[in-house]
Structure formats: structure tokens, C-alpha cells
Enzyme design. Structure first.
Site, mmCIF file in Angstrom:
data_model
loop_
_atom_site.group_PDB
_atom_site.id
_atom_site.type_symbol
_atom_site.label_atom_id
_atom_site.label_comp_id
_atom_site.label_asym_id
_atom_site.label_seq_id
_atom_site.Cartn_x
_atom_site.Cartn_y
_atom_site.Cartn_z
ATOM 1 N N GLY A 21 0.846 -1.199 0.000
ATOM 2 C CA GLY A 21 0.000 0.000 0.000
ATOM 3 C C GLY A 21 0.876 1.242 0.000
ATOM 4 O O GLY A 21 2.025 1.241 -0.450
ATOM 5 N N GLY A 22 0.332 2.299 0.567
ATOM 6 C CA GLY A 22 1.072 3.562 0.595
ATOM 7 C C GLY A 22 2.375 3.461 1.366
ATOM 8 O O GLY A 22 3.266 4.306 1.198
ATOM 9 N N GLY B 80 24.838 12.089 -29.088
ATOM 10 C CA GLY B 80 24.302 12.739 -27.891
ATOM 11 C C GLY B 80 24.823 12.077 -26.631
ATOM 12 O O GLY B 80 25.029 12.731 -25.600
ATOM 13 N N ALA B 81 25.049 10.764 -26.730
ATOM 14 C CA ALA B 81 25.538 10.030 -25.555
ATOM 15 C C ALA B 81 26.929 10.520 -25.151
ATOM 16 O O ALA B 81 27.296 10.498 -23.977
ATOM 17 C CB ALA B 81 25.552 8.536 -25.840
#
Ligand code: HXC
Length: 519
Positions: free
Chosen positions: A171-172, A406-407
């Protein structure tokens, strides 16, 4: 009551508190191969160093007859102690008391110890083993979680935060560990998910086991939620102690420097021959890492997740250092969404805690294709670029082989404020690989050649011309983008010297409330 009786009463109460939910439930915990909260804390901390706080706190809930069932300390053990002589604050949820479920008072205890860790500037370690919000308490349990989350957020980047998951975390409740810096999960007994298998089945129809939904393997390999998957609790605790040894106490301090008996000028001859002649052949980047760090010791983070990039901690001449390295052995070391995210978070952790970063580059580029584009490679790649560009810690970059497109820019290039950017003579720094480049540049000319042999020799000549020009580090070095080209076997010495020279580095980013990293 006479005074001697009062003392005896105290001793009795302390004994009672130490039994948590009682012997039967402790036996049940042991039968699952799990330790109790106090046993875990004692394994974690230096012997005899634990000081427990809030042992006499009990819950205040009167719903569903809970007022008749109270346990000293409620469902969490908190306090402080030392790891290798350095102070840490801890909390460990006690599954033997209402399944470690979070009550209002438990939340208050956890918040208390988190506040103390912040005030004293010490790491906080949380051991999770809990059935989630205490159902009988309702909204006070929920608000208790939120109080914890807020503290996790404020502590982020100020003190190191580590979460061990040694049981359920559902859960949370998963969000507190998720907000911390490192998550460790045991293989057998731990699981994390926002909604359990039953809810999944009723909402989506998917039939899935608890392990396949949120077990350690899933979070180590698929989601990346967990940084370490360990066989058992003892190994998990050992991992926490190791991790802490690489960290400063807080963001205003430096990590401790260990004595180093590994010669700083040790030559690693094998590195001169490690790169295969065929640029498409893989090799294991971890061999290079092991060859250059102190005593070959490297603590890898996220070992099973996005294996095309390696992140972890090592030491150079005793100084704690973060290492990011492309791994040619897996997907050719390409950058994709997961590897970008993984490395970005790691670089940010190092930067927040004054840990220098060494980057070893062998990257053919970003992984092309609709799969990656739809998954947001643009935004994820930008994360890594942002992390490097924003980081002010000392940054040393060694281009080992490929550094394309770009790398190249992303992987701690000079223009992203890399401090010392070295390359091995085997480096290839270019917009793209030779074959791809010639296809683009010479496509029209190639299509006009009808004879296959002529075509092949034309392509080969052009590829060689391109390689001559770009498949080396000298072009980049001629512009000063690469500070020096170094002999591979001497890498350890050059890295140590570079970081020594950077000890006095001072860079301050422009004043702002906070940056807006592409999330
Ligand atoms: C109160 C709880 C509890 C809970 C367990 N117990 N979870 N008590 N609130 N949430 C108690 C049990 O009644 C039992 O008490 C003891 O803990 C041990 O539980 P068992 O079920 O016997 O253990 P086990 O078989 O190992 O199963 C563990 C479990 C299961 C899988 C965690 O207990 C379970 O499913 N619990 C409920 C989980 C849940 O739905 N939690 C709420 C999630 S929602 P006795 O007296 O018999 O020892 C949530 C919202 C948070 O957490 C939101 C934050 C933003």
C-alpha cells in the site's frame, strides 16, 4: 511501592517490552526465517552501541477492542547507535505487534527518530516489516504515513537514508522506502506493491503471485525500486554497513577516508590489451573497474537493473568515489530509458553527498526505435544530462572506447563541466559510428555503383577515411575537449592524481529555489 521494587518493576517492564508481541509470535517470526526488530538492530549496529528510545509508548486506539491489547513500544523499535564508530539513527518495525502495522503512535516514534537524525546530521536506517496502516486506527494511521513521507522528503539530500525491506511493505507504505536513497530487499520474505494480488485480480483480472507482483527479484531486475537483492537478512545488514562506509554523515561533510595499502601508482598491464581490435566485440567493463580501484573492491548498486550501465562505490587512495560506467558486455553499453534513469539518480546522490564521480565511457549512443521514443528516452536521457551538468562534485571522465553522438555529450563531457576528461588511445569520439555515418553521407553515391565489388571497396575506403579522422581521441584532444590521452595501464594513477588536484574545487550553481529536472 518501595524504591527497590520500583527498580525491579522497571527491569520487569523493560523485559516485557523486549518480548514485543510475545514469545509465540517471536517463534512464528523465526519460523519464517525472519529476525525480530531488536535482533535486526543488534546485528546492524556496533556491539553494545544501541540506545533504545520510546520503549514505553503504547497505542491510543479504542476501536474494535484495541484498548484491551497494548504492547510496550507499540509496533516499532527506535533509537541510535554506531556503525564502525559513526552515529546512525534507526527504526525497525516489529511484526510481532499487530503485524508491524502503522499506528498513530508508531508514526510519532518514527518521526521522532527521523527528526533526531536530521538535527544531529546522521544517516537514518529504516527496517520495514509491516502489514501497512493499522486497520483499526483508520485516518490517524494514514496521516502518520504522510508525516513520515514529509520527513523523508525534507531529509533527502541532507542525510543518507537507507531502507531495508525484510517483510511485507504494501500500500502507501511503499512510498517511504521509495523516497529514500537506497532500498534493500531479501529474496525470500520481502515484497513491495501498491496494491496486492487480490486487488489486482478484482480490478484488472490479472492473476499474479505475490512474488511476481512485488518480490525482490521483480524490483531488482524489472522496476529498479530495489538497489540490492540479498539472499538473507544478515547479508542485507552487511550491505547497509558497507554502504554507510562510503557516505559522509550528511551533506555538509566528506565521506571518511580509509587507509589505503594499494599503491597509487600500481600499473595494471592487462588494461593495455583489454580492448578488442574489433570495435563491435564486447568486453567486461567491470574488469577495468576492478583493475583501477583500491584493492579491486567495488560495491555495485542496481546490479541486476539496466545492466548496460554500471553504478557503484569504490575508493581511490582511500577516498570514497562514485563510478558510472557503460557496460559493453550488455546491449553494447547503449543508453536507454532505464540506464539513463539509473545513472542519473546515482550521480545526484553522489553530488548531494560530496562524493566525487568517475565516469568510464564506452557508449555507442542512445538506443533507437519507437519503443524507446514512446517510453520517453528524450526525457530520461535528459535526466542523466541534467544530473551530470548540475553536479558540482569533482568529475573525472575516461573515454575507453566509443563515445558517440548525444551520448558523448551526456556522459560527463567537458561541456557538462567534466573537470578532467581523459581518453585511452582506443577511444573513438564522433557523431556516430563509421558504418552509419558513411551510409548517411555516401548513400546516394553508393546507390549509383552497380558492381557489388566496386561498391564494397568504395564503402570500405570511405569507412577507413572516416575512422582515420574520427575513430580516435586525437581530433577531440586537438580541440581541448579531451585533456590528455593516457596509457590504459596507468589509469589508476591518473585518476587518483586528478581527484587529488580537484580536492579544492569550488563551484556554486546559480541561486534558485530548486532546479526543475525533467522527471
Ligand atoms: C492491523 C494487522 C495488520 C493491519 C496484520 N495485522 N496487518 N493488524 N492492521 N494492517 C495483524 C494480524 O491481525 C495478525 O494479528 C498479525 O498482524 C500478523 O498478521 P498475519 O496475517 O497473521 O500474518 P501473515 O500471514 O504473515 O500475513 C501478513 C500480511 C497480512 C500479508 C501483511 O497480515 C495482511 O494482508 N495484512 C493486511 C495488509 C493490508 O491490507 N494493509 C493495509 C494496506 S493499506 P495477530 O493478533 O493474529 O498476531 C495501507 C494504506 C497506507 O497501508 C497508505 C499510506 C499513504
Amino acid at each position: 511501592m518501595e524504591n527497590t521494587e520500583k527498580v525491579k518493576n522497571l527491569i520487569d517492564l523493560r523485559g516485557k517490552a523486549k518480548l514485543g508481541g510475545g514469545e509465540k509470535r517471536i517463534a512464528s517470526q523465526h519460523s519464517k526465517g525472519k529476525f525480530t526488530a531488536r535482533e535486526r538492530i543488534h546485528m546492524l549496529l556496533d556491539e553494545g552501541s544501541f540506545e533504545e528510545l520510546d520503549m514505553f509508548v503504547t497505542h491510543r486506539c479504542n476501536n474494535f477492542g484495541l484498548e484491551k491489547e497494548k504492547y510496550l513500544g507499540d509496533g516499532v523499535v527506535i533509537g541510535h547507535g554506531t556503525i564502525d564508530g559513526r552515529s546512525v539513527y534507526v527504526f525497525a518495525q516489529d511484526f510481532t505487534i499487530f503485524g508491524g502495522s502503522l499506528s498513530e503512535t508508531m508514526a510519532l516514534k518514527i518521526c521522532k527518530v527521523m527528526d533526531m537524525a536530521m538535527k544531529m546530521g546522521c544517516p537514518i536506517i529504516g527496517i520495514n516489516d509491516s502489514g501497512g496502516a493499522r486497520i483499526q486506527e483508520g485516518v490517524t494511521a494514514l496521516s502518520g504515513y504522510a508525516e513520515i513521507f514529509e520527513r523523508n522528503i525534507l531529509a533527502s539530500g541532507v542525510i543518507p537514508q537507507i531502507s531495508a525491506i525484510f517483510g511485507p511493505c504494501a500500500g502507501g507504505a511503499v512510498y517511504s522506502p521509495a523516497l529514500t536513497d537506497f532500498v534493500i530487499m531479501t529474496e525470500q520474505n520481502s515484497y513491495m506493491f501498491v496494491t496486492g494480488p487480490k486487488v489486482v485480480k478484482s480490478v484488472t483480472g490479472e492473476d499474479i503471485s505475490i512474488e511476481n507482483l512485488g518480490g525482490a527479484d521483480v524490483h531488482a531486475r524489472k522496476s529498479g525500486v530495489s538497489h540490492f537483492r540479498v539472499a538473507d537478512e544478515q547479508t542485507g545488514i552487511q550491505r547497509i554497513r558497507e554502504l554507510i562506509s562510503y557516505f559522509p554523515q550528511n551533506n555538509l561533510e566528506e565521506a571518511p577516508i580509509e587507509n589505503c595499502s594499494d599503491p597509487i601508482n600500481r600499473l595494471e598491464d592487462s588494461l593495455n590489451e583489454i580492448i578488442p581490435d574489433n570495435p563491435n566485440s564486447p568486453y567486461d567493463m567491470k574488469v577495468i573497474i576492478a583493475g583501477i580501484v583500491d584493492d579491486g573492491k567495488f560495491l555495485e548498486i542496481h546490479k541486476d537493473y539496466a545492466r548496460n550501465i554500471i553504478c557503484g562505490f569504490a575508493r581511490f587512495n582511500g577516498v570514497s568515489t562514485g563510478i558510472v560506467a557503460n557496460q559493453p558486455n550488455f546491449l553494447a553499453g547503449i543508453l536507454d530509458c532505464d540506464s539513463s534513469r539509473k545513472a542519473a539518480r546515482f550521480v545526484r546522490f553522489c553530488d548531494a553527498f560530496n562524493i566525487p564521480v568517475l565516469t568510464l565511457v564506452d557508449v555507442p549512443g542512445f538506443l533507437p526505435g519507437s519503443g524507446q521514443e514512446y517510453a520517453g528516452i528524450i526525457i530520461h536521457g535528459a535526466k542523466l544530462m541534467f544530473a551530470y551538468g548540475e553536479a558540482t562534485v569533482p568529475k573525472v571522465t575516461i573515454t575507453i572506447r566509443k563515445s558517440y553522438g548525444g551520448a558523448h555529450d551526456v556522459m560527463s563531457s567537458k561541456q557538462l563541466r567534466g573537470d578532467f576528461n581523459y581518453a585511452w588511445p582506443t577511444a573513438e569520439i564522433a557523431v556516430m559510428g563509421a558504418a552509419g555515418a558513411i551510409e548517411v553521407l555516401e548513400g546516394r553515391a553508393i546507390s549509383k555503383i552497380e558492381n557489388e565489388e566496386e561498391k564494397a571497396s568504395y564503402i570500405s575506403a570511405k569507412v577507413n577515411e572516416y575512422k582515420e579522422k574520427f575513430a580516435n581521441p586525437y581530433e577531440a584532444a586537438s580541440y581541448g575537449y579531451i585533456d590528455d590521452i593516457i596509457e590504459p595501464r596507468n589509469t589508476r594513477f591518473r585518476v587518483i592524481r586528478a581527484f587529488q588536484a580537484l580536492q579544492t574545487k569550488k563551484v556554486v550553481n546559480p541561486l534558485k529555489k530548486h532546479s526543475n529536472i525533467p522527471l
